[in-house]
Design a protein around this motif. Structure first.
Motif, PDB file in Angstrom:
ATOM      1  N   HIS A 204       0.851  -1.158   0.179  1.00  0.00           N
ATOM      2  CA  HIS A 204      -0.058  -0.025   0.130  1.00  0.00           C
ATOM      3  C   HIS A 204       0.902   1.309  -0.109  1.00  0.00           C
ATOM      4  O   HIS A 204       0.301   2.344  -0.065  1.00  0.00           O
ATOM      5  CB  HIS A 204      -1.089  -0.103   1.282  1.00  0.00           C
ATOM      6  CG  HIS A 204      -0.130   0.227   2.516  1.00  0.00           C
ATOM      7  ND1 HIS A 204       0.699  -0.532   3.051  1.00  0.00           N
ATOM      8  CD2 HIS A 204      -0.199   1.190   3.321  1.00  0.00           C
ATOM      9  CE1 HIS A 204       1.219   0.033   3.947  1.00  0.00           C
ATOM     10  NE2 HIS A 204       0.642   0.968   4.249  1.00  0.00           N
TER      11      HIS A 204
ATOM     12  N   THR B 243      -4.697   1.818   5.143  1.00  0.00           N
ATOM     13  CA  THR B 243      -4.934   0.373   4.536  1.00  0.00           C
ATOM     14  C   THR B 243      -3.891  -0.536   4.868  1.00  0.00           C
ATOM     15  O   THR B 243      -3.659  -1.603   4.213  1.00  0.00           O
ATOM     16  CB  THR B 243      -4.745   0.729   2.916  1.00  0.00           C
ATOM     17  OG1 THR B 243      -3.710   1.557   2.741  1.00  0.00           O
ATOM     18  CG2 THR B 243      -6.239   1.352   2.482  1.00  0.00           C
TER      19      THR B 243
ATOM     20  N   PHE C 279      -4.196  -5.254  -3.156  1.00  0.00           N
ATOM     21  CA  PHE C 279      -3.134  -4.712  -3.798  1.00  0.00           C
ATOM     22  C   PHE C 279      -2.082  -5.438  -4.553  1.00  0.00           C
ATOM     23  O   PHE C 279      -1.788  -6.533  -4.088  1.00  0.00           O
ATOM     24  CB  PHE C 279      -2.295  -3.807  -2.632  1.00  0.00           C
ATOM     25  CG  PHE C 279      -3.145  -3.069  -1.980  1.00  0.00           C
ATOM     26  CD1 PHE C 279      -3.217  -1.648  -2.193  1.00  0.00           C
ATOM     27  CD2 PHE C 279      -3.706  -3.064  -0.574  1.00  0.00           C
ATOM     28  CE1 PHE C 279      -3.423  -0.507  -1.475  1.00  0.00           C
ATOM     29  CE2 PHE C 279      -4.452  -2.190   0.108  1.00  0.00           C
ATOM     30  CZ  PHE C 279      -4.311  -1.115  -0.394  1.00  0.00           C
TER      31      PHE C 279
ATOM     32  N   PHE D 290      -4.812  -1.477  -7.419  1.00  0.00           N
ATOM     33  CA  PHE D 290      -5.649  -1.694  -6.015  1.00  0.00           C
ATOM     34  C   PHE D 290      -6.881  -1.599  -6.321  1.00  0.00           C
ATOM     35  O   PHE D 290      -7.410  -1.371  -7.390  1.00  0.00           O
ATOM     36  CB  PHE D 290      -5.180  -0.501  -4.994  1.00  0.00           C
ATOM     37  CG  PHE D 290      -5.738   0.932  -5.619  1.00  0.00           C
ATOM     38  CD1 PHE D 290      -6.882   1.317  -4.987  1.00  0.00           C
ATOM     39  CD2 PHE D 290      -4.933   1.639  -6.540  1.00  0.00           C
ATOM     40  CE1 PHE D 290      -7.337   2.639  -5.333  1.00  0.00           C
ATOM     41  CE2 PHE D 290      -5.462   3.024  -6.870  1.00  0.00           C
ATOM     42  CZ  PHE D 290      -6.517   3.667  -6.395  1.00  0.00           C
TER      43      PHE D 290
ATOM     44  N   ILE E 159     -11.408  -1.690  -0.717  1.00  0.00           N
ATOM     45  CA  ILE E 159     -10.862  -0.690   0.136  1.00  0.00           C
ATOM     46  C   ILE E 159     -12.040   0.290   0.725  1.00  0.00           C
ATOM     47  O   ILE E 159     -12.194  -0.103   2.066  1.00  0.00           O
ATOM     48  CB  ILE E 159      -9.834   0.338  -0.550  1.00  0.00           C
ATOM     49  CG1 ILE E 159      -8.576  -0.446  -0.669  1.00  0.00           C
ATOM     50  CG2 ILE E 159      -9.646   1.571   0.657  1.00  0.00           C
ATOM     51  CD1 ILE E 159      -7.601   0.255  -1.711  1.00  0.00           C
TER      52      ILE E 159
END
Length: 173
Positions: A77, A97, A105, A124, A129
């Motif tokens: 990340h 994250t 990711f 990503f 997320i």
């Protein structure tokens, strides 16, 4: 509509003729915002450095400068790039994250790899997320460096990755 800041912290210097400008490009498609608007104190209060952020509309992240990857987070990340001039730039995909432990990711890059400006750093999963309750904003931070005279965010509602200038850094030579 620019957001210019002189130096870091209490270091105030006047610009001299012996300066150089470095432009950081947008790391992804989206809206460039001042770092102060990021909803996380670590970034908005510039605890690790100054820079800009981008609200992504794409799921691909590119290098804003050329240099060596001095760190690639295990969770994929966060990426630290050091330019040939010694400037260090952090690209942090999302807020908190790290807690996703790499889920969502992808990257093939490793520490000490050389990257050119505009090269793909990572992809990503923006939806994942968000579903996990994390903010997808991407802070791009210039870590404190003695040669930095000023930073100027160049806000843009429709930034295009690799093409739109996002941050102008003025350095002493």
């Amino acid at each position: 509509m620019s957001n210019e800041r002189k130096g870091f912290g209490d270091q105030k210097r006047e610009q001299k003729s012996d300066t150089v400008e470095v432009m950081l490009s947008a790391v992804t498609d989206g809206e460039i915002i001042p770092i102060e608007e990021v909803q996380d104190d670590l970034f908005s209060q510039k605890m690790i450095g100054d820079g800009y952020a981008i609200k992504p509309s794409s799921e691909i992240v590119y290098a804003p400068v050329s240099g060596k990857l001095i760190e690639v987070a295990d969770a994929k990340h966060a990426y630290y790039i050091e330019t040939d001039g010694g400037l260090k730039v952090l690209i942090h995909i999302g807020i908190d994250t790290l807690l996703m432990n790499g889920e969502g990711f992808q990257t093939s890059l490793r520490k000490n790899d050389r990257v050119e400006k505009g090269a793909q750093l990572a992809t990503f999963d923006q939806k994942l997320i968000s579903e996990k309750g994390f903010n997808t904003v991407i802070p791009v931070i210039v870590l404190e460096h003695d040669s930095v005279l000023s930073l100027e965010t160049l806000p843009e509602k429709k930034a295009i990755a690799r093409e739109t200038d996002a941050l102008k850094i003025t350095l002493t030579r």
